[in-house]
Design a protein around this motif. Structure first.
Motif, PDB file in Angstrom:
ATOM      1  N   LYS A   1       2.469  -4.718   7.706  1.00  0.00           N
ATOM      2  CA  LYS A   1       2.627  -3.623   8.658  1.00  0.00           C
ATOM      3  C   LYS A   1       3.970  -2.953   8.428  1.00  0.00           C
ATOM      4  CE  LYS A   1       2.823  -2.674  13.647  1.00  0.00           C
ATOM      5  NZ  LYS A   1       2.815  -3.287  15.000  1.00  0.00           N
TER       6      LYS A   1
ATOM      7  N   TRP B   1      -1.735  -9.769   5.329  1.00  0.00           N
ATOM      8  CA  TRP B   1      -1.658  -8.672   6.300  1.00  0.00           C
ATOM      9  C   TRP B   1      -0.224  -8.154   6.309  1.00  0.00           C
ATOM     10  CZ3 TRP B   1       1.136  -7.931  10.906  1.00  0.00           C
ATOM     11  CH2 TRP B   1       0.740  -6.819  11.664  1.00  0.00           C
TER      12      TRP B   1
ATOM     13  N   GLN C   1       1.778   2.269   9.247  1.00  0.00           N
ATOM     14  CA  GLN C   1       0.789   1.814   8.289  1.00  0.00           C
ATOM     15  C   GLN C   1       0.530   0.339   8.505  1.00  0.00           C
ATOM     16  OE1 GLN C   1       1.697  -0.331   5.473  1.00  0.00           O
ATOM     17  NE2 GLN C   1      -0.046  -0.129   4.104  1.00  0.00           N
ATOM     18  N   SER C   2      -0.705  -0.072   8.346  1.00  0.00           N
ATOM     19  CA  SER C   2      -1.050  -1.496   8.352  1.00  0.00           C
ATOM     20  C   SER C   2      -2.128  -1.720   7.304  1.00  0.00           C
ATOM     21  CB  SER C   2      -1.529  -1.950   9.737  1.00  0.00           C
ATOM     22  OG  SER C   2      -2.723  -1.275  10.103  1.00  0.00           O
ATOM     23  N   GLN C   3      -2.148  -2.932   6.745  1.00  0.00           N
ATOM     24  CA  GLN C   3      -3.113  -3.224   5.696  1.00  0.00           C
ATOM     25  C   GLN C   3      -3.533  -4.684   5.753  1.00  0.00           C
ATOM     26  OE1 GLN C   3      -0.229  -2.529   2.288  1.00  0.00           O
ATOM     27  NE2 GLN C   3      -1.041  -4.539   1.659  1.00  0.00           N
TER      28      GLN C   3
ATOM     29  N   GLU D   1      -6.830  -0.303   4.840  1.00  0.00           N
ATOM     30  CA  GLU D   1      -5.542   0.249   5.253  1.00  0.00           C
ATOM     31  C   GLU D   1      -5.746   1.334   6.303  1.00  0.00           C
ATOM     32  OE1 GLU D   1      -1.622   2.123   3.029  1.00  0.00           O
ATOM     33  OE2 GLU D   1      -3.606   2.758   2.360  1.00  0.00           O
TER      34      GLU D   1
ATOM     35  N   SER E   1      -5.683  -7.478   3.088  1.00  0.00           N
ATOM     36  CA  SER E   1      -6.309  -7.669   1.781  1.00  0.00           C
ATOM     37  C   SER E   1      -6.756  -9.112   1.626  1.00  0.00           C
ATOM     38  CB  SER E   1      -5.347  -7.286   0.648  1.00  0.00           C
ATOM     39  OG  SER E   1      -4.215  -8.138   0.630  1.00  0.00           O
TER      40      SER E   1
ATOM     41  N   GLY F   1       0.768  -1.232   0.000  1.00  0.00           N
ATOM     42  CA  GLY F   1       0.000   0.000   0.000  1.00  0.00           C
ATOM     43  C   GLY F   1       0.798   1.281   0.000  1.00  0.00           C
ATOM     44  N   ARG F   2       2.042   1.279   0.487  1.00  0.00           N
ATOM     45  CA  ARG F   2       2.772   2.531   0.673  1.00  0.00           C
ATOM     46  C   ARG F   2       4.122   2.500  -0.029  1.00  0.00           C
ATOM     47  NH1 ARG F   2       0.011   5.880   0.408  1.00  0.00           N
ATOM     48  NH2 ARG F   2      -1.796   4.529   0.310  1.00  0.00           N
TER      49      ARG F   2
END
Length: 771
Positions: free
Chosen positions: A344, A342, A387-389, A414, A391, A133-134
């Motif tokens: 992080k 997942w 940040q954590s996500q 996210e 999906s 994501g980042r």
């Protein structure tokens, strides 16, 4: 459109020329080599890719795609993914100075250099099918990689978050069926040490389980001397530990695969070197020696010694990811797949851009009353990000004699947060200054849902038709709480938004002969809108609209002369609506503005192996972007938006990228000697979109004039060592000692600008053992 038609016409002419040559060769050949098998010893490697979620060779894939195998990555001495840009046309991967793991990826001129956590990237980076994501956490270590796929152009159907620029897919190596492993260690200039070990268990008894584990240690001293810091904490120093683990279970039609990656990077940012000052800043900071303080360091060439404020703190970036992939082959025609992930990331980035010991005459920031001579700063920040996500993706894949398809559902969630305190001195005429400490805080949540599908139909032996589509819904929320630095008033805002999009692609693929294939493609892509977490005043734009792209592409792929010569090419024209342009104009102004633009260009890749001992490769990329609309506040009237399309630049984007490489192998009685050389060139580029009195007036002073990179590697390999094989190498990088400007920042209203230089010439030795 005129430029696109010309590019497509050139591509079509080339297609006819090469198809004629290919058909002539076909008549002369007695036997055709199957395209899904490995090449002969004298042929060119054909890599199997999954760019369309189906396994197919790169030469059969009707996309502009480059694939780098593990052997290629080894030859490039690539330990992080930013290295692949040197050999891939129209790709820029710049490490940003504010983090050890932040990357600014650009494909065909489209990308994002801003590490702001609320701004999505138009280039998606994936690990084993999982979207990262980042950008701030994307420059991961490459420990045990099977291949890296670079897909150019909008990816609006099959990949994760739907991207407008392209995708980079990293595929790790699966556990082996038999036990084995390898160990590698290298040592080079700046006391740079890299050590890696990889172990395979093979299938364990009757459990059906195979495990692969890998660990890598990286460390080096800084390559710029800060007299105020120990060498192990000089600018550019690094201490990194990375680990990868894959567990595979095979149970008839069911395959279970668990992947884990972990990285902990500590070190100092590369030395930020001030190269330009405004008249006001030069007068203010230039008075420091008069008060008994130090002078600010300036210069337009890379310095070997750079005094910077040293606090004893180091940057620290920690990343971890987990992915569970289940695949069930219901029949030879249908399989089902689930990918649950997942990830992080946390980052602590103390950034120092200031020379210690500077003094200046300062005023009270509220009353403007004189405070006398005090310590002053150009800029220092203490930035903490996290940040954590999560999906989840479901796929169904099928095929028959003439049909193949993939369909699925996708969910992504996210959370992000950033807390950044800066310490700076704002110069005033006089000369006088204001010591300020602006603060930025925001947190946000993003959710995305998508349904997607793609179907290919083999209408005849040479003709294939493909149609894909994706419907996406995005929801975003942000909470911002920023104390305004002057006056102390707080600025608190909450933003919520919802966006939806329908993207599609259509492709026609035609194979004139087994050696030559052409394709034409129309595709769209989308990037979610959102909110600017860096907006520091009520007048800064807070929200920005979704970005949409429509791309027209035509290309060809060819394997000629008994697969001794490969020539692939593509031409494209892409139109962007609401192009998201990040504009940093100083600590008091930062925004993401929507513009419109079009990009035209081409890629050409050539690989030749005239004899088994000699391999040659080259690539050429060209992109010509043009703004059609670029609204920005008029310097004379800030409340009026003016169109600066004719004055805008495209940050971090060179028009030209060139790579030339080759390897030569000498067989020996006890092994083989391999010499590899690579040269890469990229043309000049700017780091900001505008050069205006109210937007980066020092932009020209920090631009990158272009880069010339030369590297070489000499290896003695395949040396028998008991039951193992040994390889010994010497290597050199940036052998021309080019002044590599990797990034630049114009601090706008603060009156100074600087650049970060890449590593100078370096060399080293390496030992590798496979067992």
């Amino acid at each position: 459109m005129v430029r696109y038609k010309r590019a497509a016409l050139l591509c079509g002419v080339a297609s006819l020329l090469f198809s004629g040559a290919a058909q002539a060769q076909q008549q002369e050949r007695a036997q055709e080599q199957p395209r899904d098998t490995a090449p002969t010893a004298t042929g060119i490697e054909d890599i199997v890719v999954t760019a369309r979620r189906q396994r197919e060779t790169m030469q059969d894939t009707p996309l502009s795609i480059s694939a780098l195998s593990s052997a290629t990555l080894d030859r490039l001495n690539a330990s992080q993914i930013d290295k692949i840009a040197q050999v891939t046309p129209n790709v820029v991967l710049s490490v940003t100075p504010g983090s050890l793991t932040a990357l600014a990826p650009f494909i065909r001129g489209i990308g994002n250099q801003d590490p702001l956590l609320t701004l999505d990237s138009p280039v998606g980076i994936y690990i084993d099918g999982v979207y990262m994501g980042r950008n701030a956490a994307s420059n991961i270590s490459l420990i045990d990689i099977e291949r890296v796929e670079v897909l150019r152009g909008p990816q609006g159907s099959l990949f994760g978050r739907n991207t407008t620029g392209g995708a980079i897919s990293i595929v790790s190596r699966a556990p082996a069926e038999e036990p084995g492993g390898s160990a590698r260690i290298s040592y080079g200039r700046f006391e740079e040490l890299k050590a890696r070990v990889m172990l395979d268990t093979g299938r364990i008894g009757g459990t059906g389980i195979a495990i692969k584990g890998a660990y890598m240690r990286q460390q080096r001293n800084g390559y710029v001397d800060n007299p105020f810091a120990p060498s192990r904490n000089d600018p550019g120093s690094l201490r990194g530990d990375s680990a990868w683990l894959r567990v595979n279970g095979s149970y008839g039609p069911l395959t279970i695969d668990y992947a884990f990656d972990y990285s902990l990077m500590r070190g100092q940012q590369p030395g930020f070197q001030v190269v330009a000052l405004s008249d006001t800043a030069a007068a203010f900071f230039g008075a420091s020696p008069f008060f008994g303080g130090s002078a600010i360091v300036t210069g337009n060439k890379r310095l070997s010694t750079l005094p910077l404020r040293y606090t004893g703190l180091r940057m620290r970036n920690e990343t971890q990811g987990h992915a569970l992939t289940l695949e069930y082959v219901a029949s030879p025609e249908i399989s089902l797949k689930s990918i649950t992930s997942w990830r992080k990331w946390t980052g602590f980035q103390p950034n120092s851009y200031t020379t210690p010991g500077m003094l200046g005459f300062v005023l009270d920031p509220v009353t403007y009353a004189p405070l006398g001579v005090e310590p002053v700063h150009t800029f220092y920040s203490d930035n903490r990000q996290r940040q954590s996500q999560f999906s989840q993706e479901f796929q169904i894949l099928g095929k028959s004699d003439r049909w193949s398809y993939v369909a699925g559902l996708y969910y992504f969630r996210e959370k992000v947060a950033e807390h950044n305190i800066s310490y700076l001195t704002f110069p005033l005429p006089g000369p006088a200054g204001l010591n300020l400490s602006p603060e930025t805080y925001y947190d946000g949540v993003s959710k995305s849902w998508a349904v997607f599908g793609q179907v290919s139909y083999q209408a005849s032996d040479p003709l294939e038709l493909t149609l894909g589509a994706r419907y996406t819904v995005d929801r975003r929320r942000i909470h911002q709480d920023n104390p305004v630095s002057i006056g102390g008033a707080a600025l608190e805002r909450v933003g919520k938004s919802k966006f939806d999009n329908f993207s599609f692609n259509g492709t026609i693929k035609y194979r004139f002969s087994p050696e030559f294939m052409t394709y034409a493609r129309v595709g769209t892509g989308y990037r979610s809108g959102g909110f600017n977490g860096r907006a520091t005043t009520p007048t800064d734009p807070f929200a920005y609209r979704p970005e949409k792209a429509t791309s027209y592409e035509a290309g060809f792929k060819s394997d000629l002369f008994d697969r001794r010569l490969r020539i692939n090419g593509a031409a494209f024209h892409t139109v962007y609506k609401n192009l998201q342009v990040a504009q940093f104009a100083g600590v008091f102004s930062g925004s993401t503005r929507n513009a419109s633009a079009e990009y035209t260009g081409f890629e050409l890749e050539v690989i030749a192996r005239p004899v088994s001992a000699l391999g040659l490769d080259a690539s050429l990329g060209y992109v010509k972007p043009r703004y059609k609309q670029f609204p920005y506040p008029d310097a004379a009237d800030p409340l009026t938006l003016k169109n600066y399309a004719d004055q805008g630049y495209f940050p971090y984007v060179p028009n030209w990228s060139i790579h030339l490489g080759g390897d030569y192998t000498v067989p020996l009685d006890f092994g083989k000697l391999v010499l590899r050389g690579d040269y890469s060139y990229s043309s000049k580029r700017h780091f900001f979109a505008l050069t205006l009195p109210n937007a980066n007036p020092l932009n020209e002073a920090i631009r990158d004039p272009g880069q010339n990179l030369l590297s070489a590697r000499l290896s003695l390999s395949d040396i028998a060592l008991g039951g193992a094989k040994l390889e010994a190498s010497v290597f050199g990088e940036n052998l021309l000692n080019d002044q590599l400007r990797t990034s630049g920042i114009d601090f706008g209203s603060l009156g100074f600008a600087g650049v970060t230089y890449g590593m100078p010439r370096r060399w080293g030795v390496e030992l590798k053992v496979d067992f």
